[in-house]
Design a protein around this motif. Structure first.
Motif, PDB file in Angstrom:
ATOM      1  N   ALA A 181       0.851  -1.200   0.000  1.00 62.57           N
ATOM      2  CA  ALA A 181       0.000   0.000   0.000  1.00 62.57           C
ATOM      3  C   ALA A 181       0.880   1.241   0.000  1.00 62.57           C
ATOM      4  CB  ALA A 181      -0.911  -0.003   1.220  1.00 62.57           C
ATOM      5  N   ILE A 182       1.993   1.165   0.730  1.00 66.12           N
ATOM      6  CA  ILE A 182       2.921   2.284   0.820  1.00 66.12           C
ATOM      7  C   ILE A 182       4.302   1.779   0.393  1.00 66.12           C
ATOM      8  CG2 ILE A 182       3.758   4.161   2.321  1.00 66.12           C
ATOM      9  CD1 ILE A 182       0.688   3.837   2.527  1.00 66.12           C
ATOM     10  N   ILE A 183       4.987   2.555  -0.442  1.00 60.50           N
ATOM     11  CA  ILE A 183       6.349   2.211  -0.859  1.00 60.50           C
ATOM     12  C   ILE A 183       7.248   3.362  -0.405  1.00 60.50           C
ATOM     13  CG2 ILE A 183       7.714   1.370  -2.818  1.00 60.50           C
ATOM     14  CD1 ILE A 183       5.091   1.550  -4.453  1.00 60.50           C
ATOM     15  N   ILE A 266       2.485  10.267  -5.492  1.00 56.80           N
ATOM     16  CA  ILE A 266       3.832  10.561  -5.014  1.00 56.80           C
ATOM     17  C   ILE A 266       3.776  11.702  -4.009  1.00 56.80           C
ATOM     18  CG2 ILE A 266       6.139  11.281  -5.720  1.00 56.80           C
ATOM     19  CD1 ILE A 266       5.727   9.914  -8.316  1.00 56.80           C
ATOM     20  N   ILE A 267       4.348  11.441  -2.837  1.00 58.81           N
ATOM     21  CA  ILE A 267       4.352  12.467  -1.777  1.00 58.81           C
ATOM     22  C   ILE A 267       5.693  12.432  -1.048  1.00 58.81           C
ATOM     23  CG2 ILE A 267       1.867  12.496  -1.328  1.00 58.81           C
ATOM     24  CD1 ILE A 267       2.438  10.536   1.028  1.00 58.81           C
ATOM     25  N   LEU A 298       3.658   6.406  -3.035  1.00 57.00           N
ATOM     26  CA  LEU A 298       5.121   6.324  -3.150  1.00 57.00           C
ATOM     27  C   LEU A 298       5.701   7.510  -2.382  1.00 57.00           C
ATOM     28  CD1 LEU A 298       7.808   5.274  -4.318  1.00 57.00           C
ATOM     29  CD2 LEU A 298       7.349   6.596  -6.375  1.00 57.00           C
ATOM     30  N   VAL A 299       6.438   7.193  -1.316  1.00 61.24           N
ATOM     31  CA  VAL A 299       6.894   8.248  -0.411  1.00 61.24           C
ATOM     32  C   VAL A 299       8.377   8.524  -0.643  1.00 61.24           C
ATOM     33  CG1 VAL A 299       7.041   8.943   2.008  1.00 61.24           C
ATOM     34  CG2 VAL A 299       5.215   7.403   1.265  1.00 61.24           C
ATOM     35  N   HIS A 300       8.691   9.727  -1.038  1.00 60.07           N
ATOM     36  CA  HIS A 300      10.093  10.061  -1.287  1.00 60.07           C
ATOM     37  C   HIS A 300      10.703  10.789  -0.099  1.00 60.07           C
ATOM     38  CE1 HIS A 300       9.361  14.346  -1.966  1.00 60.07           C
ATOM     39  NE2 HIS A 300       8.329  14.008  -2.715  1.00 60.07           N
ATOM     40  N   GLY A 301      12.041  10.827  -0.098  1.00 64.05           N
ATOM     41  CA  GLY A 301      12.758  11.498   0.982  1.00 64.05           C
ATOM     42  C   GLY A 301      12.968  12.970   0.666  1.00 64.05           C
ATOM     43  N   TRP A 302      13.838  13.570   1.423  1.00 63.85           N
ATOM     44  CA  TRP A 302      14.057  15.019   1.319  1.00 63.85           C
ATOM     45  C   TRP A 302      15.431  15.363   0.782  1.00 63.85           C
ATOM     46  CZ3 TRP A 302      11.539  19.360   4.132  1.00 63.85           C
ATOM     47  CH2 TRP A 302      10.175  19.103   4.293  1.00 63.85           C
TER      48      TRP A 302
END
Ligand code: MSP
Length: 539
Positions: A181-183, A266-267, A298-302
């Motif tokens: 559900a979350i990557i 994408i967040i 899809l969770v990206h970093g900073w």
């Protein structure tokens, strides 16, 4: 299967102009969208601007302009940036638009009618500076509220609440059922832990006396909705969702063609918990989306600077416009897609940008294209390629290298490329065209066309023609593989190869199905070299 691959990004706050973090997210989405088009999928890519809320109202007041004018100016800066960066979206979301307002109000009314939204009074300590109620979590070790909260007063305020906590068990069950559900995975664990701790409902309003830059509650005109019910709804309001219909199956065909469990949202990591992972998934469930139609996050970093978070107040914001002006859009896109692992944080460095550009693009891909087209012009009559595969019968080491390139290396690089792109490992996928480039440069060194051209026998002539054909053909495949990240340069290579000229500038020009050995025909005439990536000299 949905007919369309639907991809979204967070919509950016319009309280200040875009920075490199915003640019990263949109380029990431654009690259994934382009990759899907490359695979032949129909794509619907939605991005946009988050125009309401307190921060915007405050920034507008500070600038001395009405909020609607203020957001127009900032929104335009985002639009300009996406144009300059070749971020090619299919729909643009603006939360002040009528279309959006109708969907937000429609959903709120439905939830209110169903008893999912209620009015309640909140009493407690309130930070005037931050304009929010404080809880014990905000107290420091000494039990006091720190100076960052400014003046604190005791307040009573009525607001509307959404029955969030009632959906906790559903969300836990859904997350247990769907491992992706979350990557990446570790974010799903983080979310699960947060849901375990979930208690209390979600305040969804602000009295107009305190904030009026927002969408009015359809059932109480003294209030506007605050902030997530407005922002999150953009994902469906700009995709054709009908707020009057509470059943996904009866939504308009256009919407169902787009929205599915494969919808990729994408967040950044800061808006997973609670906004997207809790509020959004629960909102979707509450308004009638079945589990089988929950989107994937899809969770990206900073991107940080010197290890610290970029922020306007810290004054360490990197301006993408300046970098584009200095180094080109392709240079910035390439850096943002190659110097970070999707899901992890990275430290922004202008030196690294220059280094990666010079080594991967100028010295490798650019140089290979340039020298190959130069040699074709010099050594092959009329710039005409000759297919000479019969040569593989010979035992020459160069022929062996060419054989391996056409029979093994290309197929292997393309299949790794697909695997990595499908897994969102863009920086790893970028390595595949680079590997092919290095291989070709090795072939050139080994074959030394400048020596072969001086020899008179048929065998050396055939070998020379074969080397140049193989490299031109590999360049064609390299162009396809770089096209999601470096669309301009990919067009440049195709133009110089004089290939698919009728589609010059158009995205349909590139297709992953064409990334296989042997498409350039015998007798194909290539164009002249034009530098693709001029080296960035010391700054
Ligand atoms: N408006 C909300 C999102 C609403 S989505 C329905 C918001 N806006 S934001 O402008 O603050 O951030 C927009 C996106 O940019 C978020 O996904 C955020 O994580 C991302 N980034 C902001 N700064 C960032 C970096 N320094 N690095 C990478 N991305 C970061 O949140």
């Amino acid at each position: 299967m949905p007919k369309t691959f639907f991809i979204t990004t967070a919509i950016d706050y319009t309280n200040s102009p875009p920075h490199i973090g915003h640019a990263y997210e949109k380029v990431l989405a654009d690259v994934i969208a382009r990759y899907h088009r490359l695979k032949g999928d129909k794509v619907f890519f939605l991005t946009g601007a988050d125009q309401h809320g307190q921060k915007v109202q405050q920034s507008a007041a500070k600038a001395g302009v009405p909020p609607n004018e203020f957001v127009k100016g900032i929104t335009q800066k985002f639009v300009d940036l996406w144009k300059q960066l070749d971020v090619k979206y299919d729909e643009w979301a603006e939360t002040t638009s009528e279309r959006h307002k109708k969907v937000v109000q429609g959903i709120l009314q439905r939830l209110f009618d169903a008893g999912q939204i209620y009015k309640d009074k909140q009493a407690g300590y309130y930070s005037v500076r931050q304009e929010q109620f404080l809880t014990d979590k905000e107290r420091g070790a000494d039990g006091q509220f720190g100076p960052e909260w400014g003046e604190i007063e005791f307040r009573e305020e009525e607001n509307y609440y959404f029955r969030l906590s009632q959906y906790k068990d559903w969300l836990l069950a859904y997350l247990s059922k769907r491992a992706d559900a979350i990557i990446p995975d570790f974010r799903q664990i983080e979310l699960r832990n947060a849901v375990d701790r979930l208690s209390g409902d979600l305040c969804i309003s602000r009295p107009k006396s305190r904030l009026d830059w927002g969408i009015e509650l359809p059932f109480d005109k003294e209030f506007v909705t605050y902030v997530w019910f407005d922002a999150l709804t953009n994902y469906i309001s700009f995709a054709g969702y009908d707020p009057k219909i509470d059943n996904y199956e009866r939504q308009p065909q256009e919407f169902r063609d787009r929205w599915s469990k494969d919808t990729l949202q994408i967040i950044g990591k800061d808006i997973l918990v609670p906004a997207h992972g809790i509020y959004w998934l629960i909102m979707l469930h509450a308004i009638g989306f079945p589990d089988a139609q929950m989107p994937q996050l899809l969770v990206h970093g900073w991107w940080n600077l010197g290890g610290a978070k970029m922020s306007k107040s810290a004054g360490n914001i990197i301006d993408p416009f300046v970098l584009i002006e200095k180094y080109s859009a392709d240079a910035l896109r390439y850096y943002l897609m190659s110097d970070i692992v999707t899901g992890q944080d990275a430290d922004f460095s202008e030196e690294r940008l220059i280094e990666r550009y010079n080594s991967d693009l100028a010295n490798n891909i650019g140089n290979l294209a340039n020298r190959t087209l130069n040699m074709i012009g010099r050594y092959l009559p009329d710039r005409q390629l000759r297919r000479t595969e019969a040569l593989f019968e010979t035992q020459s080491p160069v022929a062996g290298l060419l054989h391996r390139l056409s029979q093994k290396e290309i197929a292997r690089s393309v299949s790794y490329f697909k695997r990595d792109m499908d897994g969102f490992d863009i920086s790893v996928a970028n390595g595949m065209p680079i590997n092919l480039t290095l291989y070709c440069n090795g072939v050139i060194e080994e074959a030394a066309p400048w020596n072969l051209s001086k020899q008179s026998g048929t065998e050396s002539k055939t070998l020379l023609a074969s080397v140049l054909f193989h490299i031109a053909e590999t360049l064609r495949i390299i162009a396809i593989l770089i096209s999601p990240v470096l669309p301009k340069a990919a067009h440049g290579i195709f133009d110089q190869l004089n290939w698919k000229m009728e589609l010059s500038g158009g995205e349909q020009r590139f297709s992953l199905a064409d990334a296989e050995w042997g498409r350039l025909p015998d007798g194909h005439v290539v164009g002249k070299p034009v530098p693709l990536f001029p080296r960035i000299e010391g700054t």
